[in-house]
Design a protein around this motif. Structure first.
Motif, PDB file in Angstrom:
ATOM      1  N   GLN A   1      -2.236   3.369 -11.067  1.00 51.03           N
ATOM      2  CA  GLN A   1      -0.944   2.747 -10.773  1.00 51.03           C
ATOM      3  C   GLN A   1      -0.318   3.362  -9.527  1.00 51.03           C
ATOM      4  OE1 GLN A   1       0.858   3.403 -14.622  1.00 51.03           O
ATOM      5  NE2 GLN A   1       0.439   1.311 -15.284  1.00 51.03           N
ATOM      6  N   GLY A   2      -0.465   4.677  -9.367  1.00 51.10           N
ATOM      7  CA  GLY A   2       0.064   5.355  -8.183  1.00 51.10           C
ATOM      8  C   GLY A   2      -0.642   4.911  -6.915  1.00 51.10           C
ATOM      9  N   VAL A   3      -1.958   4.793  -6.981  1.00 53.46           N
ATOM     10  CA  VAL A   3      -2.730   4.337  -5.821  1.00 53.46           C
ATOM     11  C   VAL A   3      -2.316   2.916  -5.459  1.00 53.46           C
ATOM     12  CG1 VAL A   3      -5.045   3.734  -4.996  1.00 53.46           C
ATOM     13  CG2 VAL A   3      -4.688   5.871  -6.259  1.00 53.46           C
ATOM     14  N   LEU A   4      -2.213   2.040  -6.442  1.00 46.72           N
ATOM     15  CA  LEU A   4      -1.806   0.658  -6.171  1.00 46.72           C
ATOM     16  C   LEU A   4      -0.401   0.585  -5.573  1.00 46.72           C
ATOM     17  CD1 LEU A   4      -3.190  -1.220  -9.292  1.00 46.72           C
ATOM     18  CD2 LEU A   4      -4.021  -1.362  -6.942  1.00 46.72           C
ATOM     19  N   SER A   5       0.476   1.434  -6.056  1.00 50.86           N
ATOM     20  CA  SER A   5       1.838   1.470  -5.531  1.00 50.86           C
ATOM     21  C   SER A   5       1.843   1.890  -4.058  1.00 50.86           C
ATOM     22  CB  SER A   5       2.683   2.430  -6.362  1.00 50.86           C
ATOM     23  OG  SER A   5       3.976   2.531  -5.843  1.00 50.86           O
ATOM     24  N   GLN A   6       1.013   2.870  -3.717  1.00 53.31           N
ATOM     25  CA  GLN A   6       0.926   3.319  -2.321  1.00 53.31           C
ATOM     26  C   GLN A   6       0.386   2.210  -1.424  1.00 53.31           C
ATOM     27  OE1 GLN A   6      -1.524   6.816  -2.495  1.00 53.31           O
ATOM     28  NE2 GLN A   6       0.190   8.165  -2.990  1.00 53.31           N
ATOM     29  N   VAL A   7      -0.638   1.516  -1.893  1.00 54.57           N
ATOM     30  CA  VAL A   7      -1.220   0.425  -1.111  1.00 54.57           C
ATOM     31  C   VAL A   7      -0.199  -0.692  -0.940  1.00 54.57           C
ATOM     32  CG1 VAL A   7      -2.992  -1.380  -1.122  1.00 54.57           C
ATOM     33  CG2 VAL A   7      -3.599   0.975  -1.707  1.00 54.57           C
ATOM     34  N   GLU A   8       0.513  -1.009  -2.006  1.00 57.16           N
ATOM     35  CA  GLU A   8       1.537  -2.054  -1.934  1.00 57.16           C
ATOM     36  C   GLU A   8       2.608  -1.686  -0.907  1.00 57.16           C
ATOM     37  OE1 GLU A   8       4.613  -2.742  -5.171  1.00 57.16           O
ATOM     38  OE2 GLU A   8       3.199  -4.390  -5.527  1.00 57.16           O
ATOM     39  N   GLN A   9       2.988  -0.420  -0.875  1.00 58.85           N
ATOM     40  CA  GLN A   9       3.990   0.041   0.076  1.00 58.85           C
ATOM     41  C   GLN A   9       3.464  -0.086   1.509  1.00 58.85           C
ATOM     42  OE1 GLN A   9       5.199   4.102  -0.608  1.00 58.85           O
ATOM     43  NE2 GLN A   9       7.287   3.638  -0.014  1.00 58.85           N
ATOM     44  N   GLN A  10       2.190   0.239   1.715  1.00 51.42           N
ATOM     45  CA  GLN A  10       1.589   0.117   3.054  1.00 51.42           C
ATOM     46  C   GLN A  10       1.541  -1.340   3.485  1.00 51.42           C
ATOM     47  OE1 GLN A  10      -2.203   2.090   2.774  1.00 51.42           O
ATOM     48  NE2 GLN A  10      -1.296   4.127   2.827  1.00 51.42           N
ATOM     49  N   VAL A  11       1.240  -2.245   2.572  1.00 51.46           N
ATOM     50  CA  VAL A  11       1.189  -3.673   2.900  1.00 51.46           C
ATOM     51  C   VAL A  11       2.579  -4.142   3.318  1.00 51.46           C
ATOM     52  CG1 VAL A  11       0.877  -5.986   1.919  1.00 51.46           C
ATOM     53  CG2 VAL A  11      -0.835  -4.201   1.490  1.00 51.46           C
ATOM     54  N   ARG A  12       3.606  -3.680   2.613  1.00 52.04           N
ATOM     55  CA  ARG A  12       4.979  -4.061   2.973  1.00 52.04           C
ATOM     56  C   ARG A  12       5.314  -3.606   4.387  1.00 52.04           C
ATOM     57  NH1 ARG A  12       7.457  -2.196  -2.530  1.00 52.04           N
ATOM     58  NH2 ARG A  12       7.089  -4.050  -3.797  1.00 52.04           N
ATOM     59  N   VAL A  13       4.852  -2.414   4.753  1.00 54.77           N
ATOM     60  CA  VAL A  13       5.122  -1.896   6.106  1.00 54.77           C
ATOM     61  C   VAL A  13       4.427  -2.772   7.139  1.00 54.77           C
ATOM     62  CG1 VAL A  13       4.642   0.037   7.671  1.00 54.77           C
ATOM     63  CG2 VAL A  13       5.524   0.486   5.392  1.00 54.77           C
ATOM     64  N   PHE A  14       3.189  -3.165   6.875  1.00 59.82           N
ATOM     65  CA  PHE A  14       2.448  -4.005   7.804  1.00 59.82           C
ATOM     66  C   PHE A  14       3.063  -5.399   7.939  1.00 59.82           C
ATOM     67  CE2 PHE A  14      -1.418  -1.305   6.662  1.00 59.82           C
ATOM     68  CZ  PHE A  14      -1.288  -0.511   7.781  1.00 59.82           C
ATOM     69  N   GLU A  15       3.635  -5.905   6.856  1.00 62.63           N
ATOM     70  CA  GLU A  15       4.232  -7.237   6.883  1.00 62.63           C
ATOM     71  C   GLU A  15       5.596  -7.249   7.562  1.00 62.63           C
ATOM     72  OE1 GLU A  15       4.248  -8.422   2.774  1.00 62.63           O
ATOM     73  OE2 GLU A  15       2.266  -9.313   2.929  1.00 62.63           O
TER      74      GLU A  15
END
Length: 77
Positions: A62-76
Protein backbone atom coordinates in the motif's frame (compact mmCIF):
# COMPACT_ATOMS: atom_id res chain seq x y z
CA UNK A 1 18.09 -3.10 6.03
CA UNK A 2 18.11 -6.75 7.02
CA UNK A 3 15.09 -8.51 8.40
CA UNK A 4 15.10 -9.39 12.07
CA UNK A 5 14.14 -12.88 13.22
CA UNK A 6 13.03 -13.85 16.69
CA UNK A 7 14.24 -17.12 18.23
CA UNK A 8 12.16 -20.12 17.25
CA UNK A 9 10.63 -18.30 14.31
CA UNK A 10 10.24 -20.21 11.05
CA UNK A 11 12.66 -19.00 8.33
CA UNK A 12 10.91 -16.78 5.79
CA UNK A 13 8.33 -15.50 8.27
CA UNK A 14 10.18 -12.43 9.51
CA UNK A 15 7.71 -9.70 10.37
CA UNK A 16 9.88 -6.69 9.55
CA UNK A 17 9.86 -5.81 5.83
CA UNK A 18 12.98 -4.67 3.97
CA UNK A 19 12.20 -1.21 2.61
CA UNK A 20 13.95 -2.16 -0.67
CA UNK A 21 11.53 -5.05 -1.27
CA UNK A 22 10.02 -4.65 -4.74
CA UNK A 23 6.24 -4.47 -5.04
CA UNK A 24 6.07 -7.51 -7.31
CA UNK A 25 8.17 -9.59 -4.90
CA UNK A 26 5.98 -8.57 -1.97
CA UNK A 27 2.79 -9.49 -3.83
CA UNK A 28 4.24 -12.86 -4.85
CA UNK A 29 5.27 -13.60 -1.26
CA UNK A 30 1.86 -12.52 0.02
CA UNK A 31 0.13 -14.83 -2.46
CA UNK A 32 2.36 -17.73 -1.36
CA UNK A 33 1.65 -17.03 2.32
CA UNK A 34 -2.09 -17.08 1.62
CA UNK A 35 -1.81 -20.37 -0.26
CA UNK A 36 0.28 -21.91 2.53
CA UNK A 37 -2.15 -20.74 5.21
CA UNK A 38 -5.16 -22.04 3.29
CA UNK A 39 -3.49 -25.43 2.78
CA UNK A 40 -3.13 -25.99 6.53
CA UNK A 41 0.62 -26.28 6.12
CA UNK A 42 1.37 -24.18 9.22
CA UNK A 43 0.92 -24.82 12.91
CA UNK A 44 -1.22 -22.36 14.85
CA UNK A 45 1.84 -20.34 15.88
CA UNK A 46 3.21 -20.34 12.33
CA UNK A 47 -0.19 -19.25 11.02
CA UNK A 48 -0.14 -16.27 13.37
CA UNK A 49 3.37 -15.34 12.19
CA UNK A 50 2.29 -15.77 8.58
CA UNK A 51 -0.72 -13.52 9.19
CA UNK A 52 1.51 -10.86 10.77
CA UNK A 53 4.00 -11.13 7.89
CA UNK A 54 1.14 -10.86 5.41
CA UNK A 55 -0.22 -7.77 7.14
CA UNK A 56 3.25 -6.18 7.01
CA UNK A 57 3.59 -7.08 3.31
CA UNK A 58 0.17 -5.59 2.59
CA UNK A 59 1.12 -2.36 4.38
CA UNK A 60 4.38 -2.24 2.40
CA UNK A 61 2.51 -2.71 -0.90
CA UNK A 62 0.00 0.00 0.00
CA UNK A 63 2.89 2.36 0.78
CA UNK A 64 4.59 1.64 -2.54
CA UNK A 65 1.34 2.20 -4.44
CA UNK A 66 0.76 5.45 -2.57
CA UNK A 67 4.23 6.69 -3.55
CA UNK A 68 3.67 5.79 -7.20
CA UNK A 69 0.27 7.48 -7.16
CA UNK A 70 1.87 10.62 -5.75
CA UNK A 71 4.54 10.58 -8.48
CA UNK A 72 1.86 10.22 -11.17
CA UNK A 73 0.04 13.25 -9.74
CA UNK A 74 3.27 15.27 -9.98
CA UNK A 75 3.76 14.24 -13.61
CA UNK A 76 0.16 15.12 -14.48
CA UNK A 77 0.39 18.57 -12.89
Amino acid sequence: MASKKSDGQKPGLEIQIDSDLRYEQAVKELEQLIADMESGKFSLEETLLAYQRGAALLKHCQGVLSQVEQQVRVFEA
